[in-house]
Design a protein around this motif. Structure first.
Motif, short mmCIF file in Angstrom:
data_model
loop_
_atom_site.label_atom_id
_atom_site.label_comp_id
_atom_site.label_asym_id
_atom_site.label_seq_id
_atom_site.Cartn_x
_atom_site.Cartn_y
_atom_site.Cartn_z
N ARG A 494 1.36 45.20 16.90
CA ARG A 494 2.15 45.19 18.15
C ARG A 494 1.30 44.89 19.38
O ARG A 494 1.83 44.42 20.40
N VAL A 495 -0.01 45.18 19.31
CA VAL A 495 -0.85 44.96 20.50
C VAL A 495 -1.60 43.63 20.43
O VAL A 495 -2.48 43.36 21.24
N LEU A 496 -1.23 42.77 19.46
CA LEU A 496 -1.84 41.45 19.35
C LEU A 496 -1.11 40.44 20.22
O LEU A 496 0.12 40.48 20.36
N ALA A 497 -1.86 39.51 20.77
CA ALA A 497 -1.29 38.39 21.51
C ALA A 497 -0.65 37.41 20.53
O ALA A 497 -0.94 37.43 19.33
N ARG A 525 6.46 42.41 9.71
CA ARG A 525 7.92 42.38 9.89
C ARG A 525 8.39 43.64 10.61
O ARG A 525 9.26 43.59 11.49
N GLY A 526 7.80 44.80 10.22
CA GLY A 526 8.19 46.05 10.86
C GLY A 526 7.84 46.09 12.34
O GLY A 526 8.51 46.78 13.13
N ALA A 527 6.81 45.34 12.72
CA ALA A 527 6.42 45.27 14.13
C ALA A 527 7.21 44.22 14.90
O ALA A 527 7.01 44.04 16.10
N GLY A 528 8.10 43.51 14.19
CA GLY A 528 8.89 42.48 14.83
C GLY A 528 8.11 41.23 15.14
O GLY A 528 8.47 40.47 16.05
N ARG A 529 7.03 40.97 14.39
CA ARG A 529 6.18 39.79 14.64
C ARG A 529 6.18 38.91 13.40
O ARG A 529 6.14 39.39 12.25
N GLY A 530 6.19 37.61 13.62
CA GLY A 530 6.13 36.69 12.50
C GLY A 530 4.69 36.41 12.10
O GLY A 530 3.84 36.16 12.96
N ALA A 531 4.40 36.46 10.79
CA ALA A 531 3.05 36.20 10.29
C ALA A 531 2.98 34.75 9.81
O ALA A 531 3.70 34.35 8.89
N ALA A 532 2.13 33.96 10.45
CA ALA A 532 1.93 32.58 10.02
C ALA A 532 1.13 32.53 8.73
O ALA A 532 1.32 31.62 7.91
N GLN A 533 0.24 33.50 8.55
CA GLN A 533 -0.60 33.50 7.34
C GLN A 533 -1.06 34.93 7.04
O GLN A 533 -1.39 35.69 7.96
N VAL A 534 -1.05 35.28 5.77
CA VAL A 534 -1.62 36.55 5.28
C VAL A 534 -2.61 36.16 4.20
O VAL A 534 -2.23 35.82 3.08
N LYS A 535 -3.90 36.18 4.55
CA LYS A 535 -4.92 35.58 3.70
C LYS A 535 -5.96 36.61 3.24
O LYS A 535 -6.51 37.34 4.05
N GLU A 536 -6.22 36.64 1.93
CA GLU A 536 -7.27 37.51 1.40
C GLU A 536 -8.64 36.90 1.68
O GLU A 536 -8.81 35.68 1.61
N VAL A 556 -7.92 41.57 4.22
CA VAL A 556 -6.85 40.60 4.47
C VAL A 556 -6.84 40.27 5.96
O VAL A 556 -6.93 41.16 6.81
N LEU A 557 -6.72 38.99 6.28
CA LEU A 557 -6.59 38.52 7.66
C LEU A 557 -5.14 38.09 7.88
O LEU A 557 -4.65 37.16 7.22
N VAL A 558 -4.47 38.78 8.79
CA VAL A 558 -3.09 38.44 9.16
C VAL A 558 -3.12 37.65 10.46
O VAL A 558 -3.64 38.15 11.48
N THR A 559 -2.60 36.43 10.44
CA THR A 559 -2.54 35.61 11.65
C THR A 559 -1.08 35.49 12.08
O THR A 559 -0.22 35.07 11.30
N LEU A 560 -0.81 35.88 13.33
CA LEU A 560 0.55 35.84 13.84
C LEU A 560 0.95 34.44 14.30
O LEU A 560 0.10 33.62 14.65
N GLU A 561 2.25 34.21 14.29
CA GLU A 561 2.77 32.94 14.80
C GLU A 561 2.57 32.88 16.32
O GLU A 561 2.59 33.89 17.00
N ARG A 562 2.41 31.65 16.81
CA ARG A 562 2.26 31.47 18.25
C ARG A 562 3.60 31.35 18.94
O ARG A 562 3.70 31.57 20.13
#
Length: 562
Positions: A494-497, A525-536, A556-562
């Motif tokens: 939730r605190v990610l840009a 999803r629970g934070a209401g943010r779309g994940a562009a990539q979930v990468k090990e 795991v690196l989670v990258t959010l959608e812009r």
């Protein structure tokens, strides 16, 4: 005396050398030639010749490929004039080869210790993922492979085999023995018995010399591992055997030992290196030996004697709790003696280096030393991705991740930990690289409560690093990774840009890789943010998992959608 376990040409590895050819006894786990990796047999041999003749040209032609996890004879050409002859013999499979493999049972008689003392394997092979597929006997396609085998020794239902492929035939012994339901020890994917290495060794290679003359027979002695495993000598009862395993593991770390300005890493990782219940870490010229079970504790003196033979200045001992949730006073002498148990004491504090960055460690100050060595590759990646970013490091401890981010050019960092002593330590780490205190802020707080109450005012962040302990209790919160990680990760997300990244780690054995990825995807999803990539991200090379098991560290690196 410096801890020097990594000579460029380890004793006994060079088995033949003339003006045309050089042959080595390749250890297991070392690739033949892998330009994308930091270590391979070709690179080690080039460094050996460069050290012998500084400034002189070094040529080594690669023609033979020996499987990374196998050991044995590996030959290179030393002159281009020798290439044609050797390439023709290797590529057309004219060179005569004798392999030794340790299997359960006997080919053609699955699960039985008795059977014919010699025989023939006939299979049709077709290309497959990373090797060959063994086709059904009735298949018309593929290439015919004929391999003679002979039983060298038996012990119970374990069998030591010599295997001689007929000249001209393709060969994939792991696939072929798996198809015979006599899989090689260590080949867990095909049902082989779990072991710290693949029990396959190229013992002999016979070539025609490029300049003519009598055939050249190259032989690599069979590693002691084969007889030890055959006879069930896997325990900790013998100092010589323990030392041998320590040195084998150390050789496996040669590529890490030669990383620039790096003198702290894991030397032995328990069952993954054939020493269950035991880890050994290098800090400069000192070793830290940790014991995790009763068998290891019973062998304590033998383990310490064997480790001291490696030549460290001193050895520190840690007795680890059997369960991560068990609370112990980490500074009690029975768990972590303050003084070395062998040799001289380390400086207090001591500074080690990892890829050029300095970190303060205290080897005799409880169970933790000030840095978690399994995060080396993750710190390297953070350093590479941090330029210009705003970074939050939660459960920061002594802030090695923050040091890496600051060294990589992070615009600002906020590091949160509940321990004032750890943060004072962290400030010294940051001061050593000249980090601006105003830009790299340290916050003494419960990271969970900080996320809930303060993070939004400090953010948004481009990168949040989340590496909580498996279990934690503070005055304000209780945390269990297995039940609480998703909620914690959602708070961090939730605190990610937009386009921001969450680097999430866990060592909890109850959270396998696949589940961890699902937890983090659900957290987004629970934070209401779309994940562009979930990468090990892969585990570090110096922390091999127990045979047949996953690595303990999941990243795991989670990258959010812009």
């Amino acid at each position: 005396m410096p801890l020097d376990l990594w000579p460029l040409s380890p004793p006994g590895r060079l088995i033949h050398e003339d003006r045309d050819l050089v042959a080595i006894n390749k250890p297991a786990f070392l690739p033949t030639h892998a330009p994308e990796r930091s270590d391979d047999a070709h690179r080690r041999l080039v460094a050996h010749y460069e050290a012998k003749t500084p400034g002189g040209p070094v040529y080594l032609g690669v023609h033979q490929r020996l499987e990374r996890d196998a050991s044995g004879v590996l030959v290179f050409t030393r002159r281009r004039e020798a290439n044609r002859s050797i390439a023709e013999q290797i590529e057309r499979r004219r060179a005569r080869r004798t392999y030794v493999a340790l299997v359960r049972g006997t080919p053609g008689l699955p699960g039985r210790g008795k059977g014919p003392d010699r025989g023939v394997l006939r299979h049709r092979l077709a290309p497959g993922d990373g090797g060959h597929r063994v086709l059904p006997p009735s298949a018309d396609e593929g290439q015919l492979s004929t391999v003679l085998f002979r039983v060298l020794d038996r012990h119970g239902d374990r069998t030591l085999l010599a295997l001689m492929p007929e000249p001209g035939c393709p060969v994939d012994l792991p696939a072929q023995l798996g198809a015979e339901q006599a899989p090689i020890v260590g080949d867990v994917a095909r049902g082989g018995e779990p072991a710290p290495r693949l029990a396959l060794h190229l013992e002999e290679l016979v070539l025609d010399p490029p300049g003519g003359g009598r055939p050249l027979t190259l032989r690599a002695p069979l590693p002691v591992f084969f007889s030890d495993f055959l006879e069930g000598k896997g325990g900790l009862s013998d100092v010589d055997a323990i030392e041998r395993r320590l040195r084998e593991a150390a050789e496996r770390r040669a590529g890490i030992a030669r990383l620039p300005d790096t003198d702290a890493f894991r030397l032995v990782n328990a069952a993954g290196d054939g020493l269950p219940g035991v880890t050994v870490d290098r800090y400069g010229d000192f070793l830290v030996v940790s014991l995790y079970d009763e068998d290891a504790e019973a062998a304590r003196e033998r383990l310490l004697d064997a480790a001291f033979r490696l030549g460290p200045t001193g050895i520190y001992l840690k007795i680890r709790p059997k369960h991560a949730s068990r609370i112990v006073d980490a500074r009690e002498p029975q768990f972590a003696p303050k003084d070395p148990v062998r040799g001289a004491p380390a400086p207090e504090p001591m500074v080690v280096h990892e890829l050029g960055l300095p970190y303060e460690v205290r080897l005799g100050d409880g169970l933790s030393t000030g840095i978690f060595l399994d995060q080396r590759e993750n710190r390297r990646r953070v350093r590479e991705m941090s330029a210009g970013l705003s970074v939050a490091n939660l459960f920061a401890y002594t802030c090695p991740f923050t040091v890496a981010a600051a060294a990589g050019g992070a615009r600002r960092t906020v590091s949160v930990d509940v321990s004032r002593g750890a943060l004072e330590w962290a400030r010294r780490n940051l001061d050593r690289i000249g980090a601006d205190a105003a830009a790299h802020v340290l916050v003494e707080a419960d990271a969970i409560k900080w996320l809930e109450k303060s993070a939004a005012k400090e953010g948004p962040f481009d990168l949040v690093i989340l590496d909580p302990p498996s279990f934690a209790t503070t005055k304000q919160t209780r945390f269990s990774a297995e039940s609480d990680y998703k909620k914690l990760a959602a708070s961090a997300i939730r605190v990610l840009a937009p386009g921001g990244r969450l680097l999430a780690c866990t060592n909890h054995k109850g959270i396998p890789r696949a589940k961890f990825k699902r937890v983090l995807a659900d957290a987004a999803r629970g934070a209401g943010r779309g994940a562009a990539q979930v990468k090990e991200w892969p585990e570090p090379e110096d922390f091999p998992p127990e045979p047949g098991s996953e690595a303990h560290l999941k990243t795991v690196l989670v990258t959010l959608e812009r």
